[in-house]
Write a protein that holds these residues in place. Structure first.
Motif, PDB file in Angstrom:
ATOM      1  N   VAL A  85      43.530   0.321  52.039  1.00  0.00           N
ATOM      2  CA  VAL A  85      43.537   1.294  50.936  1.00  0.00           C
ATOM      3  C   VAL A  85      44.146   2.348  51.277  1.00  0.00           C
ATOM      4  O   VAL A  85      44.175   2.883  52.471  1.00  0.00           O
ATOM      5  N   LEU A  86      44.743   3.264  50.377  1.00  0.00           N
ATOM      6  CA  LEU A  86      45.218   4.610  50.388  1.00  0.00           C
ATOM      7  C   LEU A  86      44.350   5.280  49.470  1.00  0.00           C
ATOM      8  O   LEU A  86      44.569   5.094  48.203  1.00  0.00           O
ATOM      9  N   LEU A  87      43.459   6.474  50.032  1.00  0.00           N
ATOM     10  CA  LEU A  87      42.934   7.191  48.878  1.00  0.00           C
ATOM     11  C   LEU A  87      43.594   8.606  49.026  1.00  0.00           C
ATOM     12  O   LEU A  87      44.123   9.028  50.087  1.00  0.00           O
ATOM     13  N   SER A  88      43.729   9.146  48.166  1.00  0.00           N
ATOM     14  CA  SER A  88      44.066  10.485  47.748  1.00  0.00           C
ATOM     15  C   SER A  88      43.129  11.427  46.889  1.00  0.00           C
ATOM     16  O   SER A  88      42.983  10.938  45.634  1.00  0.00           O
ATOM     17  N   ASP A  89      43.011  12.508  47.203  1.00  0.00           N
ATOM     18  CA  ASP A  89      42.371  13.322  46.405  1.00  0.00           C
ATOM     19  C   ASP A  89      43.514  14.705  45.932  1.00  0.00           C
ATOM     20  O   ASP A  89      42.687  15.598  45.268  1.00  0.00           O
ATOM     21  N   GLY A  90      44.730  14.525  45.985  1.00  0.00           N
ATOM     22  CA  GLY A  90      45.579  15.627  45.441  1.00  0.00           C
ATOM     23  C   GLY A  90      45.936  16.343  46.386  1.00  0.00           C
ATOM     24  O   GLY A  90      47.320  16.808  46.418  1.00  0.00           O
TER      25      GLY A  90
END
Length: 189
Positions: free
Chosen positions: A125-130
């Motif tokens: 997974v690659l998570l991004s919060d901006g």
């Protein structure tokens, strides 16, 4: 000759008084174990507080793409797609996390342990919060509640050197983004 008369009624009264006093002490000691002493208590403030919370809304919409060998093809129905060795597909979804609490730290990452993926198939997974992205993120809370909108790109890769695993189901409902509170000072992501 003078005669002295001793009265036994005075002794009886003294004995009765001593017995009554001892009984009173026994009642006091038997009830509370100690003599009553003066005491006071008071409130520590005029208002209260409350506990924080960690909540999340997981989107039920995931868009899938076939990115095998650099392709970028939309997958209309992931349930109808059949992976073969060498394939790579990416699913993109959103997770809205609300972290409420002054000292709340949350580690977000992938939990693929329960997915029971077929041999040769891996999930990342690659998570991004901006502002930050990675396989795991640290999210902070606040007293007012901090909203973190995460984008999760889950990549399923089927190793081209895998033998077997034919006609094996891949249960994507068990590939999950895991949110876990972490104590301050504890090692995180």
């Amino acid at each position: 000759m003078s005669t002295t008369t001793t009265s036994t009624s005075g002794k009886k009264s003294a004995v009765k008084g001593a017995v009554a006093a001892a009984a009173g002490v026994a009642v006091l000691l038997g009830g509370a174990g100690t003599f009553a002493l003066w005491n006071q208590s008071g409130s520590i403030g005029t208002v209260g507080t409350q506990t924080g919370a960690l909540s999340a809304t997981f989107s039920d919409q995931t868009t899938w793409k076939d990115v095998t060998d650099g392709a970028d093809n939309d997958i209309a129905d992931i349930a109808a797609f059949r992976m073969v060795p060498g394939d790579t597909v990416v699913g993109t979804t959103t997770v809205d996390v609300t972290a409420t609490g002054e000292n709340l730290l949350v580690d977000a990452g992938l939990d693929a342990g329960a997915a029971n993926l077929p041999e040769g198939v891996t999930a990342t997974v690659l998570l991004s919060d901006g502002t930050d992205s990675g396989a795991a993120l640290e999210l902070e809370g606040s007293n007012e509640g901090t909203l973190h909108r995460l984008t999760a790109d889950v990549t399923l890769t089927f190793d081209p050197d895998t033998e077997g695993s034919e006609n094996t189901a891949i249960d994507l409902t068990n590939v999950k983004v895991d949110l876990q509170q972490r104590l301050h000072g504890a090692a995180g992501v």
